[in-house]
Write an enzyme that holds these catalytic residues in place. Structure first.
Site, PDB file in Angstrom:
ATOM      1  N   TYR A  58      -1.902  13.673 -37.403  1.00 55.76           N
ATOM      2  CA  TYR A  58      -1.850  14.253 -36.059  1.00 55.76           C
ATOM      3  C   TYR A  58      -0.983  13.407 -35.121  1.00 55.76           C
ATOM      4  CZ  TYR A  58      -5.467  17.755 -37.108  1.00 55.76           C
ATOM      5  OH  TYR A  58      -6.164  18.826 -37.622  1.00 55.76           O
ATOM      6  N   ASN A  63      -8.779  24.497 -45.497  1.00 56.62           N
ATOM      7  CA  ASN A  63      -7.831  25.544 -45.887  1.00 56.62           C
ATOM      8  C   ASN A  63      -7.842  25.823 -47.388  1.00 56.62           C
ATOM      9  OD1 ASN A  63      -6.700  25.741 -43.128  1.00 56.62           O
ATOM     10  ND2 ASN A  63      -5.931  23.688 -43.550  1.00 56.62           N
ATOM     11  N   GLY A 122      -3.953  28.851 -28.260  1.00 58.49           N
ATOM     12  CA  GLY A 122      -3.549  29.164 -26.880  1.00 58.49           C
ATOM     13  C   GLY A 122      -2.822  30.507 -26.779  1.00 58.49           C
ATOM     14  N   ASP A 152       0.292  35.426 -25.142  1.00 55.81           N
ATOM     15  CA  ASP A 152       1.100  36.320 -25.977  1.00 55.81           C
ATOM     16  C   ASP A 152       0.920  37.764 -25.497  1.00 55.81           C
ATOM     17  OD1 ASP A 152       2.179  37.881 -27.991  1.00 55.81           O
ATOM     18  OD2 ASP A 152       1.465  36.589 -29.610  1.00 55.81           O
TER      19      ASP A 152
HETATM   20  N1  LIG Z   1      -7.587  21.791 -40.600  1.00 54.98           N
HETATM   21  C1  LIG Z   1      -6.459  22.276 -40.123  1.00 54.98           C
HETATM   22  O1  LIG Z   1      -5.532  22.653 -40.874  1.00 54.98           O
HETATM   23  C2  LIG Z   1      -6.291  22.394 -38.644  1.00 54.98           C
HETATM   24  C3  LIG Z   1      -5.177  23.071 -38.105  1.00 54.98           C
HETATM   25  C4  LIG Z   1      -5.062  23.161 -36.708  1.00 54.98           C
HETATM   26  C5  LIG Z   1      -6.037  22.590 -35.894  1.00 54.98           C
HETATM   27  N2  LIG Z   1      -7.102  21.910 -36.459  1.00 54.98           N
HETATM   28  C6  LIG Z   1      -8.153  21.307 -35.601  1.00 54.98           C
HETATM   29  O2  LIG Z   1      -8.634  22.298 -34.707  1.00 54.98           O
HETATM   30  C7  LIG Z   1      -8.535  21.807 -33.370  1.00 54.98           C
HETATM   31  C8  LIG Z   1      -8.358  22.952 -32.416  1.00 54.98           C
HETATM   32  O3  LIG Z   1      -7.137  23.646 -32.697  1.00 54.98           O
HETATM   33  P1  LIG Z   1      -6.263  24.206 -31.505  1.00 54.98           P
HETATM   34  O4  LIG Z   1      -5.898  23.080 -30.601  1.00 54.98           O
HETATM   35  O5  LIG Z   1      -5.183  25.029 -32.073  1.00 54.98           O
HETATM   36  O6  LIG Z   1      -7.386  25.105 -30.769  1.00 54.98           O
HETATM   37  P2  LIG Z   1      -7.301  26.299 -29.740  1.00 54.98           P
HETATM   38  O7  LIG Z   1      -8.530  26.171 -28.902  1.00 54.98           O
HETATM   39  O8  LIG Z   1      -7.054  27.582 -30.445  1.00 54.98           O
HETATM   40  O9  LIG Z   1      -6.002  26.021 -28.845  1.00 54.98           O
HETATM   41  C9  LIG Z   1      -5.983  25.001 -27.896  1.00 54.98           C
HETATM   42  C10 LIG Z   1      -4.829  25.261 -26.962  1.00 54.98           C
HETATM   43  O10 LIG Z   1      -5.193  26.367 -26.136  1.00 54.98           O
HETATM   44  C11 LIG Z   1      -5.006  25.983 -24.784  1.00 54.98           C
HETATM   45  N3  LIG Z   1      -6.022  26.633 -23.940  1.00 54.98           N
HETATM   46  C12 LIG Z   1      -7.365  26.527 -24.023  1.00 54.98           C
HETATM   47  N4  LIG Z   1      -7.971  27.253 -23.068  1.00 54.98           N
HETATM   48  C13 LIG Z   1      -6.966  27.829 -22.354  1.00 54.98           C
HETATM   49  C14 LIG Z   1      -6.935  28.716 -21.255  1.00 54.98           C
HETATM   50  N5  LIG Z   1      -8.048  29.138 -20.646  1.00 54.98           N
HETATM   51  N6  LIG Z   1      -5.737  29.123 -20.784  1.00 54.98           N
HETATM   52  C15 LIG Z   1      -4.590  28.718 -21.381  1.00 54.98           C
HETATM   53  N7  LIG Z   1      -4.560  27.874 -22.431  1.00 54.98           N
HETATM   54  C16 LIG Z   1      -5.733  27.436 -22.915  1.00 54.98           C
HETATM   55  C17 LIG Z   1      -5.169  24.482 -24.757  1.00 54.98           C
HETATM   56  O11 LIG Z   1      -4.476  23.939 -23.631  1.00 54.98           O
HETATM   57  P3  LIG Z   1      -5.182  22.856 -22.643  1.00 54.98           P
HETATM   58  O12 LIG Z   1      -5.252  21.547 -23.369  1.00 54.98           O
HETATM   59  O13 LIG Z   1      -4.240  22.870 -21.487  1.00 54.98           O
HETATM   60  O14 LIG Z   1      -6.531  23.390 -22.275  1.00 54.98           O
HETATM   61  C18 LIG Z   1      -4.539  24.087 -26.079  1.00 54.98           C
HETATM   62  O15 LIG Z   1      -3.140  23.944 -25.941  1.00 54.98           O
HETATM   63  C19 LIG Z   1      -7.389  20.781 -33.418  1.00 54.98           C
HETATM   64  O16 LIG Z   1      -7.478  19.823 -32.390  1.00 54.98           O
HETATM   65  C20 LIG Z   1      -7.633  20.144 -34.767  1.00 54.98           C
HETATM   66  O17 LIG Z   1      -8.637  19.161 -34.645  1.00 54.98           O
HETATM   67  C21 LIG Z   1      -7.243  21.831 -37.806  1.00 54.98           C
END
Ligand SMILES: NC(=O)c1ccc[n+]([C@@H]2O[C@H](COP(=O)([O-])OP(=O)(O)OC[C@H]3O[C@@H](n4cnc5c(N)ncnc54)[C@H](OP(=O)(O)O)[C@@H]3O)[C@@H](O)[C@H]2O)c1
Length: 298
Positions: free
Chosen positions: A55, A159, A215, A220
């Site tokens: 990360y 995955n 996000g 989108d």
């Molecule tokens: N195992 C894997 O292959 C894998 C892959 C991807 C991710 N992960 C894990 O899953 C976690 C979460 O994934 P993700 O970060 O993609 O989660 P997500 O919750 O789908 O997306 C987070 C993004 O959405 C934005 N967001 C949240 N609330 C919002 C709102 N009300 N309006 C606009 N934007 C908003 C956040 O921005 P702000 O920070 O500005 O709120 C952030 O950029 C990662 O940190 C990681 O630990 C694992």
């Protein structure tokens, strides 16, 4: 306070929501600000944190570790998850992105994560992605070595297909604790391909990543219909935000996924937790499914 949940029959106990640190470098926290952020979500009951070696171009774990060095007492209040098995070109010696699940690499990577995170054990280590060159016996050997040395307490995957999960499980004397997978209204394939069914059968809880589509759900144009339906259901449920409705949709699945929150804003983390109290009906669930997919059930 956030509920706690056993990840698997012999697995660790985690908080019902997990804090994801993939985007940590984007948040631009100083070590002191990060320590405060960590303490704030621990105080809310979000005690499980999700990391991976790769990360932030291999930087997130060390950045987190710097904050923990400022506040070492926080370590005993949290459960740390990390992952290994992906090699990215952020390291100059990797001429191409690839997977690497050799015994020695897994052990070295976990040890490096421990050093970076300023801790002497991981609560859970996951193989990040299925590797076509994975030799399950070698992975099992690495897991056993890390377990016997006390460096890693539990193991899982991310995955993986059900077949890949079963293959690795067949070589282990203990049960895998999770399969961390993508689950959201905008990514639904795993709901019907056997991945979640296998976990429900084994009483193993998935960890759910990108519940908000990373996000995409907010910006989108293709998600407009989905946003509209989420807003209507939010009103019906008296939910504060559409995120709460999305998390409730994910948590309504009988395999009991643990959503991983990806926001670096503590008010969004706090708000997400309101999803726990929402009682979504079947028909509300299916309206959201349809709004995301664009078609009805057959
Ligand atoms: N195992 C894997 O292959 C894998 C892959 C991807 C991710 N992960 C894990 O899953 C976690 C979460 O994934 P993700 O970060 O993609 O989660 P997500 O919750 O789908 O997306 C987070 C993004 O959405 C934005 N967001 C949240 N609330 C919002 C709102 N009300 N309006 C606009 N934007 C908003 C956040 O921005 P702000 O920070 O500005 O709120 C952030 O950029 C990662 O940190 C990681 O630990 C694992």
């Amino acid at each position: 306070m956030v509920q706690r949940i056993a990840l698997a029959p012999q697995g660790p106990e985690f908080s019902r929501f997990v804090m994801g640190y993939w985007r940590l470098m984007e948040w631009q926290f100083s070590p002191q600000q990060l320590a405060s952020f960590i303490e704030s979500h621990l105080d809310l009951g979000v005690t499980t944190v999700d990391h991976a070696d790769i990360y932030g171009g291999y930087q997130c774990e060390a950045t987190f570790g710097e904050a923990l060095k400022l506040a070492p007492h926080l370590r005993s209040r949290m459960e740390i998850v990390s992952k290994c098995g992906i090699a990215t070109t952020a390291k100059p010696e990797h001429v191409i992105g690839h997977y690497i699940t050799d015994r020695d690499h897994i052990i070295r990577s976990a040890e490096q994560s421990l050093m970076n995170l300023a801790t002497d054990y991981l609560d859970l280590l996951l193989i990040h992605r299925p590797d076509p060159l994975m030799d399950a016996d070698e992975v099992a050997e690495a897991f056993l070595t890390l377990h016997q040395s006390g460096k890693v307490r539990h193991f899982g995957v991310s995955n993986f297909t059900p077949a890949q999960f079963s293959l690795l499980q067949s070589r282990l004397p203990f049960t895998l604790a999770t399969n961390q997978v993508e689950i959201s209204p905008v990514h639904q394939p795993l709901l019907l391909d056997g991945t979640l069914d296998q976990l429900q059968q084994l009483r193993i809880r998935p960890m759910a990543w990108s519940c908000l589509g990373g996000g995409r759900l907010f910006n989108d144009p293709e998600c407009q219909t989905l946003r509209d339906v989420l807003a209507t259901v939010a009103q019906e449920l008296n939910a504060e935000t559409i995120e709460q409705v999305v998390y409730a949709w994910v948590m309504r699945l009988p395999s009991q996924p643990l959503p991983i929150i990806g926001s670096g804003k503590i008010e969004r983390v706090r708000s997400a937790l309101g999803a726990e109290a929402l009682q979504m009906t079947r028909q509300q669930w299916f309206r959201i499914r349809k709004a995301a997919l664009g078609f009805d059930v057959p």
